[in-house]
Design a protein around this motif. Structure first.
Motif, mmCIF file in Angstrom:
data_model
loop_
_atom_site.group_PDB
_atom_site.id
_atom_site.type_symbol
_atom_site.label_atom_id
_atom_site.label_comp_id
_atom_site.label_asym_id
_atom_site.label_seq_id
_atom_site.Cartn_x
_atom_site.Cartn_y
_atom_site.Cartn_z
ATOM 1 N N TRP A 6 0.803 -1.220 0.000
ATOM 2 C CA TRP A 6 0.000 0.000 0.000
ATOM 3 C C TRP A 6 0.836 1.270 0.000
ATOM 4 O O TRP A 6 0.563 2.193 -0.761
ATOM 5 C CB TRP A 6 -0.939 0.009 1.208
ATOM 6 C CG TRP A 6 -2.064 -0.945 1.028
ATOM 7 C CD1 TRP A 6 -2.207 -2.165 1.629
ATOM 8 C CD2 TRP A 6 -3.190 -0.797 0.170
ATOM 9 N NE1 TRP A 6 -3.347 -2.776 1.200
ATOM 10 C CE2 TRP A 6 -3.984 -1.947 0.299
ATOM 11 C CE3 TRP A 6 -3.606 0.198 -0.696
ATOM 12 C CZ2 TRP A 6 -5.159 -2.130 -0.403
ATOM 13 C CZ3 TRP A 6 -4.785 0.009 -1.387
ATOM 14 C CH2 TRP A 6 -5.536 -1.138 -1.240
ATOM 15 N N PHE A 7 1.844 1.330 0.841
ATOM 16 C CA PHE A 7 2.661 2.546 0.929
ATOM 17 C C PHE A 7 3.393 2.799 -0.386
ATOM 18 O O PHE A 7 3.393 3.917 -0.907
ATOM 19 C CB PHE A 7 3.650 2.429 2.091
ATOM 20 C CG PHE A 7 4.427 3.682 2.336
ATOM 21 C CD1 PHE A 7 3.796 4.822 2.822
ATOM 22 C CD2 PHE A 7 5.783 3.738 2.070
ATOM 23 C CE1 PHE A 7 4.507 5.991 3.030
ATOM 24 C CE2 PHE A 7 6.496 4.897 2.275
ATOM 25 C CZ PHE A 7 5.865 6.034 2.759
ATOM 26 N N ALA A 8 3.986 1.763 -0.938
ATOM 27 C CA ALA A 8 4.703 1.902 -2.210
ATOM 28 C C ALA A 8 3.741 2.240 -3.343
ATOM 29 O O ALA A 8 4.071 3.029 -4.235
ATOM 30 C CB ALA A 8 5.469 0.626 -2.531
ATOM 31 N N ALA A 9 2.528 1.662 -3.320
ATOM 32 C CA ALA A 9 1.544 1.958 -4.358
ATOM 33 C C ALA A 9 1.129 3.425 -4.314
ATOM 34 O O ALA A 9 0.933 4.052 -5.360
ATOM 35 C CB ALA A 9 0.319 1.056 -4.190
ATOM 36 N N ILE A 10 1.017 3.991 -3.121
ATOM 37 C CA ILE A 10 0.672 5.410 -2.993
ATOM 38 C C ILE A 10 1.793 6.283 -3.543
ATOM 39 O O ILE A 10 1.551 7.244 -4.275
ATOM 40 C CB ILE A 10 0.353 5.763 -1.532
ATOM 41 C CG1 ILE A 10 -0.961 5.101 -1.126
ATOM 42 C CG2 ILE A 10 0.280 7.271 -1.328
ATOM 43 C CD1 ILE A 10 -1.276 5.200 0.342
ATOM 44 N N ILE A 11 3.040 5.942 -3.218
ATOM 45 C CA ILE A 11 4.187 6.713 -3.714
ATOM 46 C C ILE A 11 4.280 6.628 -5.234
ATOM 47 O O ILE A 11 4.404 7.641 -5.928
ATOM 48 C CB ILE A 11 5.489 6.243 -3.049
ATOM 49 C CG1 ILE A 11 5.471 6.596 -1.568
ATOM 50 C CG2 ILE A 11 6.706 6.846 -3.738
ATOM 51 C CD1 ILE A 11 6.611 5.996 -0.780
ATOM 52 N N GLY A 17 0.843 9.800 -11.369
ATOM 53 C CA GLY A 17 -0.186 10.811 -11.614
ATOM 54 C C GLY A 17 0.395 12.172 -11.904
ATOM 55 O O GLY A 17 -0.081 12.900 -12.773
ATOM 56 N N TRP A 18 1.466 12.533 -11.188
ATOM 57 C CA TRP A 18 2.116 13.826 -11.415
ATOM 58 C C TRP A 18 2.740 13.883 -12.807
ATOM 59 O O TRP A 18 2.599 14.876 -13.519
ATOM 60 C CB TRP A 18 3.178 14.066 -10.344
ATOM 61 C CG TRP A 18 3.910 15.348 -10.525
ATOM 62 C CD1 TRP A 18 3.444 16.594 -10.261
ATOM 63 C CD2 TRP A 18 5.227 15.521 -11.053
ATOM 64 N NE1 TRP A 18 4.409 17.537 -10.567
ATOM 65 C CE2 TRP A 18 5.505 16.899 -11.056
ATOM 66 C CE3 TRP A 18 6.190 14.632 -11.509
ATOM 67 C CZ2 TRP A 18 6.707 17.407 -11.510
ATOM 68 C CZ3 TRP A 18 7.398 15.138 -11.961
ATOM 69 C CH2 TRP A 18 7.645 16.523 -11.964
ATOM 70 N N SER A 26 -2.641 18.932 -17.690
ATOM 71 C CA SER A 26 -3.864 19.150 -16.926
ATOM 72 C C SER A 26 -3.493 19.732 -15.570
ATOM 73 O O SER A 26 -2.362 19.637 -15.129
ATOM 74 C CB SER A 26 -4.633 17.831 -16.758
ATOM 75 O OG SER A 26 -3.849 16.907 -16.042
ATOM 76 N N ASP A 27 -4.450 20.355 -14.916
ATOM 77 C CA ASP A 27 -4.193 21.005 -13.636
ATOM 78 C C ASP A 27 -4.978 20.285 -12.551
ATOM 79 O O ASP A 27 -6.186 20.459 -12.436
ATOM 80 C CB ASP A 27 -4.608 22.467 -13.713
ATOM 81 C CG ASP A 27 -4.224 23.235 -12.464
ATOM 82 O OD1 ASP A 27 -3.255 22.835 -11.797
ATOM 83 O OD2 ASP A 27 -4.896 24.226 -12.153
ATOM 84 N N MET A 28 -4.291 19.443 -11.777
ATOM 85 C CA MET A 28 -4.928 18.664 -10.719
ATOM 86 C C MET A 28 -4.113 18.782 -9.448
ATOM 87 O O MET A 28 -2.962 19.159 -9.468
ATOM 88 C CB MET A 28 -5.016 17.203 -11.123
ATOM 89 C CG MET A 28 -5.822 16.968 -12.353
ATOM 90 S SD MET A 28 -5.764 15.263 -12.786
ATOM 91 C CE MET A 28 -6.417 15.342 -14.406
ATOM 92 N N GLY A 29 -4.710 18.386 -8.350
ATOM 93 C CA GLY A 29 -4.017 18.435 -7.067
ATOM 94 C C GLY A 29 -3.323 17.115 -6.746
ATOM 95 O O GLY A 29 -3.412 16.137 -7.492
ATOM 96 N N LEU A 30 -2.655 17.096 -5.623
ATOM 97 C CA LEU A 30 -1.901 15.921 -5.194
ATOM 98 C C LEU A 30 -2.798 14.705 -5.004
ATOM 99 O O LEU A 30 -2.472 13.610 -5.464
ATOM 100 C CB LEU A 30 -1.147 16.227 -3.896
ATOM 101 C CG LEU A 30 -0.368 15.064 -3.289
ATOM 102 C CD1 LEU A 30 0.741 14.616 -4.221
ATOM 103 C CD2 LEU A 30 0.186 15.458 -1.939
ATOM 104 N N VAL A 35 -4.799 9.339 -6.906
ATOM 105 C CA VAL A 35 -5.938 8.524 -7.334
ATOM 106 C C VAL A 35 -5.780 8.107 -8.796
ATOM 107 O O VAL A 35 -5.946 6.930 -9.142
ATOM 108 C CB VAL A 35 -7.264 9.293 -7.128
ATOM 109 C CG1 VAL A 35 -8.424 8.588 -7.798
ATOM 110 C CG2 VAL A 35 -7.531 9.469 -5.640
ATOM 111 N N LEU A 36 -5.451 9.045 -9.671
ATOM 112 C CA LEU A 36 -5.290 8.721 -11.089
ATOM 113 C C LEU A 36 -4.138 7.757 -11.330
ATOM 114 O O LEU A 36 -4.244 6.858 -12.162
ATOM 115 C CB LEU A 36 -5.085 9.986 -11.916
ATOM 116 C CG LEU A 36 -6.326 10.798 -12.213
ATOM 117 C CD1 LEU A 36 -5.956 12.070 -12.958
ATOM 118 C CD2 LEU A 36 -7.317 10.003 -13.021
#
Length: 85
Positions: A6-11, A17-18, A26-30, A35-36
């Protein structure tokens, strides 16, 4: 094949996504980047597994899959939003 956890998947998802955000301009937040990136990786992994029976493993493989998947999700979102507007 083992997953990233989970932690590695979030990183990896946040990074994917960035990068996808920069590629697609595109202009999105963190939070949306995370999520993307994660959803993009999940969707593209499922597609690859269904087609070829395997997917890319490891951090780099999942980063590549996440970037491509997130770009596809951004593209689909733009298509849906453009048609409804």
């Amino acid at each position: 094949m083992t997953g990233l956890g989970w932690f590695a998947a979030i990183i990896v998802g946040a990074l994917a996504g960035w990068i996808a955000e920069k590629i697609m301009k595109s202009d999105m937040g963190l939070l949306m980047n995370i999520v993307l990136g994660i959803l993009g990786a999940v969707v593209l992994n499922a597609i690859l597994f269904a087609i070829i029976g395997s997917t890319l493993g490891g951090w780099i493989g999942q980063l590549i899959i996440g970037i491509i998947g997130a770009c596809l999700l951004i593209w689909v979102w733009r298509m849906v939003r453009g048609r409804s507007a």
